[in-house]
Motif scaffolding. Structure first.
Motif, mmCIF file in Angstrom:
data_model
loop_
_atom_site.group_PDB
_atom_site.id
_atom_site.type_symbol
_atom_site.label_atom_id
_atom_site.label_comp_id
_atom_site.label_asym_id
_atom_site.label_seq_id
_atom_site.Cartn_x
_atom_site.Cartn_y
_atom_site.Cartn_z
ATOM 1 N N HIS A 10 -3.372 17.359 -1.002
ATOM 2 C CA HIS A 10 -4.713 17.014 -0.105
ATOM 3 C C HIS A 10 -4.907 15.882 0.065
ATOM 4 N N LEU A 11 -4.056 15.068 0.664
ATOM 5 C CA LEU A 11 -4.056 13.821 1.132
ATOM 6 C C LEU A 11 -5.074 13.538 2.104
ATOM 7 N N VAL A 12 -5.863 12.524 2.176
ATOM 8 C CA VAL A 12 -6.906 12.113 3.381
ATOM 9 C C VAL A 12 -6.383 10.869 3.724
ATOM 10 N N PRO A 13 -6.756 10.337 4.941
ATOM 11 C CA PRO A 13 -6.237 9.015 5.497
ATOM 12 C C PRO A 13 -6.944 7.763 4.623
ATOM 13 N N PRO A 14 -6.348 6.704 4.477
ATOM 14 C CA PRO A 14 -6.862 5.661 3.756
ATOM 15 C C PRO A 14 -8.296 5.334 3.986
ATOM 16 N N GLY A 15 -9.085 5.144 2.921
ATOM 17 C CA GLY A 15 -10.475 4.845 3.306
ATOM 18 C C GLY A 15 -11.338 6.194 3.081
ATOM 19 N N HIS A 16 -10.775 7.482 3.008
ATOM 20 C CA HIS A 16 -11.502 8.562 2.724
ATOM 21 C C HIS A 16 -11.357 9.015 1.449
ATOM 22 N N ARG A 17 -12.324 9.956 1.085
ATOM 23 C CA ARG A 17 -12.080 10.570 -0.317
ATOM 24 C C ARG A 17 -12.415 11.968 -0.197
ATOM 25 N N LEU A 18 -11.959 12.715 -0.974
ATOM 26 C CA LEU A 18 -12.160 14.187 -1.384
ATOM 27 C C LEU A 18 -12.788 14.518 -2.696
ATOM 28 N N PHE A 19 -13.773 15.250 -2.783
ATOM 29 C CA PHE A 19 -14.388 15.584 -3.960
ATOM 30 C C PHE A 19 -14.493 14.275 -4.951
ATOM 31 N N ASP A 20 -15.225 13.364 -4.072
ATOM 32 C CA ASP A 20 -15.301 12.042 -4.803
ATOM 33 C C ASP A 20 -14.118 11.442 -5.563
ATOM 34 N N ASN A 21 -13.179 11.385 -4.781
ATOM 35 C CA ASN A 21 -11.684 10.980 -5.450
ATOM 36 C C ASN A 21 -10.943 10.671 -4.147
ATOM 37 N N ASP A 22 -10.060 9.933 -4.629
ATOM 38 C CA ASP A 22 -9.019 9.224 -3.878
ATOM 39 C C ASP A 22 -7.636 9.883 -4.065
ATOM 40 N N PRO A 23 -7.190 10.982 -3.227
ATOM 41 C CA PRO A 23 -5.965 11.880 -3.437
ATOM 42 C C PRO A 23 -4.850 10.983 -3.137
ATOM 43 N N GLY A 24 -4.929 9.739 -2.470
ATOM 44 C CA GLY A 24 -3.716 8.853 -2.360
ATOM 45 C C GLY A 24 -3.623 8.083 -3.805
ATOM 46 N N GLU A 25 -4.678 7.788 -4.490
ATOM 47 C CA GLU A 25 -4.317 7.125 -5.711
ATOM 48 C C GLU A 25 -3.678 8.056 -6.928
ATOM 49 N N ARG A 26 -4.233 9.331 -6.788
ATOM 50 C CA ARG A 26 -3.475 10.418 -7.802
ATOM 51 C C ARG A 26 -2.106 10.507 -7.300
ATOM 52 N N LEU A 27 -1.771 10.415 -6.048
ATOM 53 C CA LEU A 27 -0.371 10.645 -5.803
ATOM 54 C C LEU A 27 0.374 9.528 -6.117
ATOM 55 N N LYS A 28 -0.046 8.184 -5.901
ATOM 56 C CA LYS A 28 0.468 6.903 -6.135
ATOM 57 C C LYS A 28 0.979 6.788 -7.733
ATOM 58 N N ALA A 29 -0.058 7.560 -8.813
ATOM 59 C CA ALA A 29 0.303 7.438 -9.946
ATOM 60 C C ALA A 29 1.303 8.433 -10.539
ATOM 61 N N CYS A 30 1.244 9.469 -9.614
ATOM 62 C CA CYS A 30 2.326 10.643 -9.950
ATOM 63 C C CYS A 30 3.542 10.194 -9.655
ATOM 64 N N LEU A 31 3.776 9.713 -8.729
ATOM 65 C CA LEU A 31 5.094 9.267 -8.022
ATOM 66 C C LEU A 31 5.560 8.073 -8.773
ATOM 67 N N LEU A 32 4.748 7.071 -9.335
ATOM 68 C CA LEU A 32 5.347 5.977 -10.177
ATOM 69 C C LEU A 32 5.725 6.683 -11.598
ATOM 70 N N ASP A 33 4.909 7.490 -12.172
ATOM 71 C CA ASP A 33 5.288 8.283 -13.555
ATOM 72 C C ASP A 33 6.493 9.061 -13.239
ATOM 73 N N VAL A 34 6.903 9.697 -12.385
ATOM 74 C CA VAL A 34 8.178 10.415 -11.885
ATOM 75 C C VAL A 34 9.306 9.533 -11.818
ATOM 76 N N ALA A 35 8.983 8.380 -11.204
ATOM 77 C CA ALA A 35 10.236 7.384 -10.837
ATOM 78 C C ALA A 35 10.580 6.672 -12.278
ATOM 79 N N ALA A 36 9.436 6.461 -13.044
ATOM 80 C CA ALA A 36 9.807 5.802 -14.406
ATOM 81 C C ALA A 36 10.492 6.683 -15.381
ATOM 82 N N HIS A 37 10.093 8.101 -15.544
ATOM 83 C CA HIS A 37 10.456 8.792 -16.356
ATOM 84 C C HIS A 37 11.672 9.934 -15.883
#
Length: 278
Positions: A10-37
């Motif tokens: 449920h990505l939105v363009p940079p600078g936008h939020r969804l349910f008071d959250n930034d989906p892009g930050e969630r995605l970044k954290a997820c992909l970094l975790d996958v890449a690390a482990h």
């Protein structure tokens, strides 16, 4: 074979939020975790709702974020996606002869099929005659080899009213296409809940999305109850004699401990962050 499944960004363009959250930050954290482990994974599959409103800016953000992954990625589209905008940003994404975002991958574990259930005028999914013909042909080609399916919409009711109202249209007809073939597992997204079971003797699994979840309240009669429960991704092992699917709440911040019965009693349970060698 080891596969990572991520769903419902449920990505939105940079600078936008969804349910008071930034989906892009969630995605970044997820992909970094996958890449690390899980850098040893053979494939990562993202099962749809890549963008929340189908904006080009959201797909551009996704393309940039995926650069951290060391393994190949297959992208599916869901009900929130725009097929034209997606293809404009990911022109190399495999499609069938009609332009639907579906493809196959033959592996030592068997044939993997990636399906396009997007319907442009509804949040429910559809699998039209053209897509069905493609699927029939790919299944016939597989003969007696194992087949694994990835799709966005569930073709079956999951006994949760908000999601059952927008499942795949005519799931029973879709199921008849699968009859007689060795479908070992069905992976889907869309429901934003960790659910597993079997349908027409086919095991299935799904998991939480990355930005928000469907809150499990069976009493809600209208609308979709949403929550900010922790996101997760799945790690699937396709073995010759079994399919094993783990889900990982990668943002869980609870305390972690190591139990080691070989240590003295007073040191058997040790907070992992403070663990020292015996």
């Amino acid at each position: 074979m080891k596969i990572i499944q991520i769903t419902d960004l449920h990505l939105v363009p940079p600078g936008h939020r969804l349910f008071d959250n930034d989906p892009g930050e969630r995605l970044k954290a997820c992909l970094l975790d996958v890449a690390a482990h899980h850098a040893d994974a053979d494939l990562c599959v993202i099962t749809g709702d890549l963008a929340h409103h189908g904006e080009r800016g959201a797909y551009l953000r996704l393309r940039e974020a995926l650069s951290v992954l060391p393994m190949p990625v297959r992208l599916l589209i869901g009900n929130h996606d725009d097929r034209h905008q997606f293809r404009s940003v990911f022109p190399d994404a495999p499609v069938d002869e009609h332009g639907f975002v579906q493809s196959l991958l033959d592996t030592p574990a068997g044939r993997i099929l990636f399906l396009d259930t997007n319907r442009s005028d509804s949040h429910a999914g559809e699998y039209c005659e053209a897509r069905e013909a493609w699927l029939r042909a790919r299944l016939e080609e597989a003969k007696d080899r194992p087949v694994y399916l990835f799709m966005h919409h569930p073709p079956l009711p999951v006994h949760f009213r908000p999601m059952d109202e927008i499942m795949l249209d005519d799931g029973a007809a879709f199921g008849t296409v699968l009859d007689g073939h060795r479908i070992r597992h069905l992976f889907f997204g869309h429901v934003h809940r960790p659910i597993a079971g079997s349908w027409r003797s086919i095991p299935f699994s799904t998991l939480r999305g990355l930005n928000h979840q469907s809150w499990l309240d069976f009493s809600v009669k209208r609308g979709i109850p949403c929550s900010m429960e922790p996101p997760a991704y799945a790690i699937a092992f396709l073995n010759a004699d079994a399919v094993v699917v783990h889900t990982h709440d990668f943002l869980d911040g609870s305390a972690k401990y190591l139990y080691d019965p070989d240590l003295p009693v007073e040191r058997q349970v040790v907070p992992m962050a403070r663990r020292t060698q015996p």
